[in-house]
Design an enzyme around this catalytic site. Structure first.
Site, PDB file in Angstrom:
ATOM      1  N   LEU A  91       0.829  -1.207   0.000  1.00 12.21           N
ATOM      2  CA  LEU A  91       0.000   0.000   0.000  1.00 12.21           C
ATOM      3  C   LEU A  91       0.862   1.255   0.000  1.00 12.21           C
ATOM      4  O   LEU A  91       0.610   2.201  -0.746  1.00 12.21           O
ATOM      5  CB  LEU A  91      -0.927   0.004   1.212  1.00 12.21           C
ATOM      6  CG  LEU A  91      -1.915  -1.150   1.288  1.00 12.21           C
ATOM      7  CD1 LEU A  91      -2.633  -1.145   2.623  1.00 12.21           C
ATOM      8  CD2 LEU A  91      -2.894  -1.083   0.152  1.00 12.21           C
ATOM      9  N   GLU A 103       1.297   7.604  -8.086  1.00 12.58           N
ATOM     10  CA  GLU A 103       1.456   9.054  -8.256  1.00 12.58           C
ATOM     11  C   GLU A 103       2.638   9.379  -9.156  1.00 12.58           C
ATOM     12  O   GLU A 103       2.566  10.299  -9.977  1.00 12.58           O
ATOM     13  CB  GLU A 103       1.616   9.748  -6.902  1.00 12.58           C
ATOM     14  CG  GLU A 103       1.696  11.253  -7.080  1.00 12.58           C
ATOM     15  CD  GLU A 103       1.450  12.055  -5.823  1.00 12.58           C
ATOM     16  OE1 GLU A 103       1.569  13.292  -5.914  1.00 12.58           O
ATOM     17  OE2 GLU A 103       1.132  11.475  -4.780  1.00 12.58           O
ATOM     18  N   GLY A 105       2.678   1.431  -3.324  1.00 14.49           N
ATOM     19  CA  GLY A 105       1.721   1.553  -4.421  1.00 14.49           C
ATOM     20  C   GLY A 105       1.186   2.958  -4.578  1.00 14.49           C
ATOM     21  O   GLY A 105       1.006   3.453  -5.695  1.00 14.49           O
ATOM     22  N   ASP A 106       0.939   3.627  -3.468  1.00 15.35           N
ATOM     23  CA  ASP A 106       0.491   5.019  -3.496  1.00 15.35           C
ATOM     24  C   ASP A 106       1.535   5.888  -4.206  1.00 15.35           C
ATOM     25  O   ASP A 106       1.211   6.675  -5.103  1.00 15.35           O
ATOM     26  CB  ASP A 106       0.259   5.502  -2.063  1.00 15.35           C
ATOM     27  CG  ASP A 106      -0.168   6.948  -1.995  1.00 15.35           C
ATOM     28  OD1 ASP A 106      -1.103   7.328  -2.707  1.00 15.35           O
ATOM     29  OD2 ASP A 106       0.440   7.703  -1.200  1.00 15.35           O
ATOM     30  N   ALA A 107       2.792   5.713  -3.846  1.00 20.37           N
ATOM     31  CA  ALA A 107       3.868   6.507  -4.441  1.00 20.37           C
ATOM     32  C   ALA A 107       4.089   6.153  -5.916  1.00 20.37           C
ATOM     33  O   ALA A 107       4.288   7.039  -6.754  1.00 20.37           O
ATOM     34  CB  ALA A 107       5.154   6.297  -3.653  1.00 20.37           C
TER      35      ALA A 107
END
Length: 127
Positions: A6, A14, A9-11
């Protein structure tokens, strides 16, 4: 659910969005707003719908495992269902990154972008 999926994955998601936008000559403030629009929970929830039929069995299991994770906080500006699907997308992108599957990341992100572009072009064509 491994938290690194998580977190990364967010980074990764983006970064892919920013890379796509970086080739334009749009002013920085507008680029930032466009990037936020691409990575918000609502947009990632739509990405979930695009990605689901494209995934292998292994990738689909990661997506659903991420979606079913119970976050320690609630979404501030998103519906719970959108937030959960967005978490699934972030888990998938983090998992693929950690597995070194960067070509697959690009392929999936390109599919999401193509779907978003065709969806935004459809209302203009109807007029």
């Amino acid at each position: 659910m491994p938290l690194p999926w998580l977190f990364l994955g967010d980074a990764v998601y983006e970064l892919l969005a920013r890379q796509k936008l970086a080739v334009t000559t749009i002013p920085a403030g507008k680029l930032h707003r466009m990037a936020i629009g691409m990575v918000c929970a609502g947009a990632q929830s739509q990405a979930y719908e695009v990605l689901e039929p494209l995934l292998t069995e292994e990738e689909l299991a990661v997506l659903k495992r991420g979606r079913n994770t119970h976050p320690s906080h609630t979404a501030k500006n998103a519906k719970v269902a959108d937030y959960r699907r967005a978490t699934g997308v972030e888990a998938l992108f983090g998992y693929l990154w950690l597995c070194g599957r960067t070509a697959r990341l690009r392929e999936l992100f390109d599919a999401v972008c193509a779907a978003a572009e065709s969806a935004s072009a459809a209302p203009a064509q109807a007029e």
